[in-house]
Design a protein around this motif. Structure first.
Motif, PDB file in Angstrom:
ATOM      1  N   TRP A  60       1.050  -1.057   0.030  1.00 51.03           N
ATOM      2  CA  TRP A  60       0.163   0.085  -0.016  1.00 51.03           C
ATOM      3  C   TRP A  60       0.746   1.225  -0.062  1.00 51.03           C
ATOM      4  O   TRP A  60       0.374   2.318   0.043  1.00 51.03           O
ATOM      5  N   ALA A  61       2.289   1.088  -0.087  1.00 54.84           N
ATOM      6  CA  ALA A  61       3.096   2.209  -0.039  1.00 54.84           C
ATOM      7  C   ALA A  61       3.827   2.295  -1.219  1.00 54.84           C
ATOM      8  O   ALA A  61       4.288   1.702  -2.035  1.00 54.84           O
ATOM      9  N   ASP A  62       3.843   3.802  -1.624  1.00 52.38           N
ATOM     10  CA  ASP A  62       4.949   4.272  -2.405  1.00 52.38           C
ATOM     11  C   ASP A  62       6.466   3.972  -2.362  1.00 52.38           C
ATOM     12  O   ASP A  62       6.613   3.978  -1.078  1.00 52.38           O
ATOM     13  N   PRO A  63       7.195   4.169  -3.037  1.00 49.98           N
ATOM     14  CA  PRO A  63       8.643   3.995  -2.899  1.00 49.98           C
ATOM     15  C   PRO A  63       8.935   5.541  -2.549  1.00 49.98           C
ATOM     16  O   PRO A  63       8.170   6.481  -2.621  1.00 49.98           O
ATOM     17  N   GLN A  64      10.179   5.620  -2.151  1.00 54.20           N
ATOM     18  CA  GLN A  64      10.831   7.210  -1.824  1.00 54.20           C
ATOM     19  C   GLN A  64      10.843   7.863  -3.257  1.00 54.20           C
ATOM     20  O   GLN A  64      11.263   7.198  -4.487  1.00 54.20           O
ATOM     21  N   LEU A  65      10.658   9.165  -3.250  1.00 53.04           N
ATOM     22  CA  LEU A  65      10.728   9.970  -4.317  1.00 53.04           C
ATOM     23  C   LEU A  65      12.229   9.859  -5.012  1.00 53.04           C
ATOM     24  O   LEU A  65      13.070   9.986  -4.006  1.00 53.04           O
ATOM     25  N   GLY A  66      12.650   9.870  -6.256  1.00 50.30           N
ATOM     26  CA  GLY A  66      13.855   9.753  -6.544  1.00 50.30           C
ATOM     27  C   GLY A  66      14.366   8.406  -6.714  1.00 50.30           C
ATOM     28  O   GLY A  66      15.463   8.193  -7.501  1.00 50.30           O
ATOM     29  N   GLU A  67      13.506   7.403  -6.462  1.00 51.69           N
ATOM     30  CA  GLU A  67      14.084   5.926  -6.871  1.00 51.69           C
ATOM     31  C   GLU A  67      13.702   5.599  -8.275  1.00 51.69           C
ATOM     32  O   GLU A  67      12.707   6.082  -8.932  1.00 51.69           O
ATOM     33  N   ARG A  68      14.367   4.576  -8.462  1.00 53.75           N
ATOM     34  CA  ARG A  68      14.278   4.408  -9.967  1.00 53.75           C
ATOM     35  C   ARG A  68      12.752   3.661 -10.308  1.00 53.75           C
ATOM     36  O   ARG A  68      12.453   3.168  -9.647  1.00 53.75           O
ATOM     37  N   ASN A  69      12.561   4.160 -11.676  1.00 52.31           N
ATOM     38  CA  ASN A  69      11.223   3.595 -12.272  1.00 52.31           C
ATOM     39  C   ASN A  69      10.254   4.341 -11.078  1.00 52.31           C
ATOM     40  O   ASN A  69       9.126   3.735 -11.578  1.00 52.31           O
ATOM     41  N   PHE A  70      10.237   5.174 -10.293  1.00 48.89           N
ATOM     42  CA  PHE A  70       9.133   5.891  -9.647  1.00 48.89           C
ATOM     43  C   PHE A  70       8.961   7.256 -10.072  1.00 48.89           C
ATOM     44  O   PHE A  70       9.701   8.193  -9.640  1.00 48.89           O
ATOM     45  N   CYS A  71       8.042   7.571 -10.933  1.00 50.67           N
ATOM     46  CA  CYS A  71       7.911   8.900 -11.454  1.00 50.67           C
ATOM     47  C   CYS A  71       6.143   8.993 -11.223  1.00 50.67           C
ATOM     48  O   CYS A  71       5.596   9.041 -12.210  1.00 50.67           O
ATOM     49  N   PRO A  72       5.631   9.455 -10.112  1.00 49.82           N
ATOM     50  CA  PRO A  72       4.278   9.659 -10.003  1.00 49.82           C
ATOM     51  C   PRO A  72       3.866  10.751 -10.508  1.00 49.82           C
ATOM     52  O   PRO A  72       4.323  11.682 -10.704  1.00 49.82           O
ATOM     53  N   ARG A  73       2.591  10.642 -11.078  1.00 50.03           N
ATOM     54  CA  ARG A  73       1.971  11.505 -11.797  1.00 50.03           C
ATOM     55  C   ARG A  73       0.933  12.238 -10.831  1.00 50.03           C
ATOM     56  O   ARG A  73      -0.367  11.997 -10.737  1.00 50.03           O
ATOM     57  N   PHE A  74       1.452  13.273 -10.155  1.00 47.09           N
ATOM     58  CA  PHE A  74       0.676  13.928  -9.317  1.00 47.09           C
ATOM     59  C   PHE A  74      -0.503  14.856  -9.921  1.00 47.09           C
ATOM     60  O   PHE A  74      -0.479  15.385 -10.956  1.00 47.09           O
ATOM     61  N   ASN A  75      -1.661  15.131  -9.189  1.00 42.10           N
ATOM     62  CA  ASN A  75      -2.730  15.581  -9.594  1.00 42.10           C
ATOM     63  C   ASN A  75      -3.415  14.886 -10.951  1.00 42.10           C
ATOM     64  O   ASN A  75      -4.157  15.617 -11.328  1.00 42.10           O
ATOM     65  N   GLU A  76      -3.251  13.514 -11.104  1.00 41.56           N
ATOM     66  CA  GLU A  76      -3.709  12.885 -12.023  1.00 41.56           C
ATOM     67  C   GLU A  76      -4.201  11.472 -11.381  1.00 41.56           C
ATOM     68  O   GLU A  76      -3.550  10.981 -10.438  1.00 41.56           O
ATOM     69  N   ARG A  77      -4.741  10.755 -12.227  1.00 40.25           N
ATOM     70  CA  ARG A  77      -4.863   9.315 -12.170  1.00 40.25           C
ATOM     71  C   ARG A  77      -3.855   8.640 -12.479  1.00 40.25           C
ATOM     72  O   ARG A  77      -3.288   8.677 -13.669  1.00 40.25           O
ATOM     73  N   ASP A  78      -3.130   8.166 -11.511  1.00 37.51           N
ATOM     74  CA  ASP A  78      -1.764   7.485 -11.824  1.00 37.51           C
ATOM     75  C   ASP A  78      -1.793   5.906 -11.887  1.00 37.51           C
ATOM     76  O   ASP A  78      -1.740   5.165 -11.129  1.00 37.51           O
ATOM     77  N   GLY A  88      -9.137  19.815  -4.968  1.00 38.07           N
ATOM     78  CA  GLY A  88      -8.505  20.475  -6.405  1.00 38.07           C
ATOM     79  C   GLY A  88      -7.202  20.343  -6.581  1.00 38.07           C
ATOM     80  O   GLY A  88      -6.238  19.630  -5.933  1.00 38.07           O
ATOM     81  N   PHE A  89      -6.455  21.270  -7.530  1.00 40.56           N
ATOM     82  CA  PHE A  89      -4.896  21.229  -7.501  1.00 40.56           C
ATOM     83  C   PHE A  89      -4.240  21.634  -6.552  1.00 40.56           C
ATOM     84  O   PHE A  89      -4.440  22.604  -5.593  1.00 40.56           O
ATOM     85  N   TYR A  90      -3.067  20.824  -6.336  1.00 34.77           N
ATOM     86  CA  TYR A  90      -2.129  20.926  -5.319  1.00 34.77           C
ATOM     87  C   TYR A  90      -0.760  21.296  -5.752  1.00 34.77           C
ATOM     88  O   TYR A  90      -0.451  20.748  -6.971  1.00 34.77           O
ATOM     89  N   GLU A  91       0.070  21.923  -5.261  1.00 36.13           N
ATOM     90  CA  GLU A  91       1.218  22.619  -5.697  1.00 36.13           C
ATOM     91  C   GLU A  91       2.124  21.264  -5.638  1.00 36.13           C
ATOM     92  O   GLU A  91       2.089  20.631  -4.471  1.00 36.13           O
ATOM     93  N   VAL A  92       3.364  21.335  -6.477  1.00 37.98           N
ATOM     94  CA  VAL A  92       4.364  20.354  -6.058  1.00 37.98           C
ATOM     95  C   VAL A  92       5.616  21.091  -6.408  1.00 37.98           C
ATOM     96  O   VAL A  92       5.962  21.566  -7.300  1.00 37.98           O
ATOM     97  N   ARG A  93       6.426  20.851  -5.247  1.00 34.22           N
ATOM     98  CA  ARG A  93       7.717  21.877  -5.274  1.00 34.22           C
ATOM     99  C   ARG A  93       8.834  20.994  -4.853  1.00 34.22           C
ATOM    100  O   ARG A  93       8.898  20.159  -4.121  1.00 34.22           O
ATOM    101  N   ASN A  94       9.850  21.121  -5.873  1.00 35.77           N
ATOM    102  CA  ASN A  94      10.790  20.101  -5.511  1.00 35.77           C
ATOM    103  C   ASN A  94      10.781  18.748  -5.624  1.00 35.77           C
ATOM    104  O   ASN A  94      11.495  17.871  -4.901  1.00 35.77           O
ATOM    105  N   GLY A  95       9.661  18.347  -6.578  1.00 38.71           N
ATOM    106  CA  GLY A  95       9.388  17.125  -6.702  1.00 38.71           C
ATOM    107  C   GLY A  95       8.478  16.716  -5.798  1.00 38.71           C
ATOM    108  O   GLY A  95       7.743  15.353  -5.637  1.00 38.71           O
ATOM    109  N   ARG A  96       8.212  17.419  -4.768  1.00 39.63           N
ATOM    110  CA  ARG A  96       7.266  16.875  -3.472  1.00 39.63           C
ATOM    111  C   ARG A  96       5.853  17.645  -3.443  1.00 39.63           C
ATOM    112  O   ARG A  96       5.996  18.857  -3.624  1.00 39.63           O
ATOM    113  N   PRO A  97       4.845  16.848  -3.374  1.00 37.15           N
ATOM    114  CA  PRO A  97       3.472  17.546  -3.121  1.00 37.15           C
ATOM    115  C   PRO A  97       3.572  18.233  -1.982  1.00 37.15           C
ATOM    116  O   PRO A  97       4.011  18.068  -0.888  1.00 37.15           O
TER     117      PRO A  97
END
Length: 299
Positions: A60-78, A88-97
């Motif tokens: 049920w958990a995501d990998p850490q951001l920056g890990e290989r092959n993990f490129c989450p599509r924030f603000n979308e159905r991923d 509604g829309f949330y900001e993503v800064r430095n790769g983090r929501p």
């Protein structure tokens, strides 16, 4: 939207509590006037924390951001994972929501599995309180009928709460609501096959009753961080006659250690924002709510 309707001094009370649930980690202190991201605070230095359980990468958990092959599509159905926010829309800064309501004093994910919104569902099952003759019970002052709901006592903090849980990727709302209620309030996971079949019939009838969505959006939850937060949809299922719920076998299971019918009053002490959801239900159903100016009523 939650962040627009509630002033900073009233928001994020639970989301700024220390120590963080299940740990001894203390958040960076965030004063009321600096909760909002719109307030400049160059010295802000949140504590970075992600629980080892989450880092162990359960299903049920995501990998850490920056890990290989993990490129989450924030603000979308991923894929099967819902990364859109009900706010509604949330900001993503430095790769983090960024938490849409504001600062929490903690970065990372804490004990939440997903970066960004973590979606939960909470079934509020209600019925009218009745006496031994089957007549509805009214409050002696308000003269309004007293409403009851199924409550569970959480194992993690010992507080009474609405049963519920996280949506599995790709799972429908109706399935999650019935599954979580059955697991926490009826101990369905530990019943025999025959018992489960009988219970499923009862739950099917119950979850086919009159229903409406009480709330849909951000939740001020003690597990929230700057980069991961809880959102929920609370749905009320009401048994008007009480014929279905009078035979409902309440028994705590899964994440609960107790389950029972609770009379609805404004003096209830409940987990996170659950008190507000229960208030909405009472008002929607025209039930008794306020206990003020009356102290002799025995519950």
């Amino acid at each position: 939207m939650w962040g627009q309707n509630i002033a900073a001094e009233n928001s994020h009370r639970n989301a700024r509590m220390s120590p963080y649930p299940g740990s001894k980690v203390v958040r960076c202190h965030v004063p009321n006037e600096k909760v909002s991201w719109l307030v400049e605070w160059r010295e802000y230095n949140p504590v970075e924390y992600t629980a080892s359980l989450v880092l162990a990468r359960p299903q049920w958990a995501d990998p850490q951001l920056g890990e290989r092959n993990f490129c989450p599509r924030f603000n979308e159905r991923d894929g099967n994972v819902e990364r859109r926010s009900q706010e509604g829309f949330y900001e993503v800064r430095n790769g983090r929501p960024k938490n849409p309501v504001g600062r929490t004093g903690m970065s990372g994910r804490g004990i939440l599995g997903r970066w960004g919104p973590n979606h939960a569902l909470e079934p509020i099952v209600t019925r009218w309180k009745r006496d031994s003759m089957g007549n509805t019970v009214t409050h002696p002052v308000s003269r309004k009928n007293i409403l009851q709901f199924v409550a569970i006592k959480r194992k993690d903090c010992g507080k009474w709460a609405i049963p519920g849980g996280m949506m599995d990727p790709g799972e429908s709302t109706s399935i999650t609501l019935r599954r979580e209620f059955g697991a926490e309030a009826t101990n369905s996971l530990r019943k025999s096959k025959a018992e489960r079949q009988m219970l499923e019939k009862q739950l099917h009838r119950l979850f086919s009753q009159d229903q409406f969505v009480i709330y849909n959006g951000y939740v001020d939850d003690p597990r929230n961080t700057d980069n991961a937060w809880m959102e929920t949809e609370a749905v009320n299922y009401h048994d008007e006659t009480g014929e279905i719920t009078c035979h409902l076998p309440l028994k705590a299971g899964d994440d609960a250690k107790e389950a029972k019918w609770v009379d609805i009053f404004d003096t209830l002490k409940l987990y996170a924002s659950h008190w507000q959801f229960i208030q909405f239900v009472a008002e929607k159903r025209g039930a008794h709510w306020k206990e003020e100016h009356y102290h002799g009523h025995q519950r």
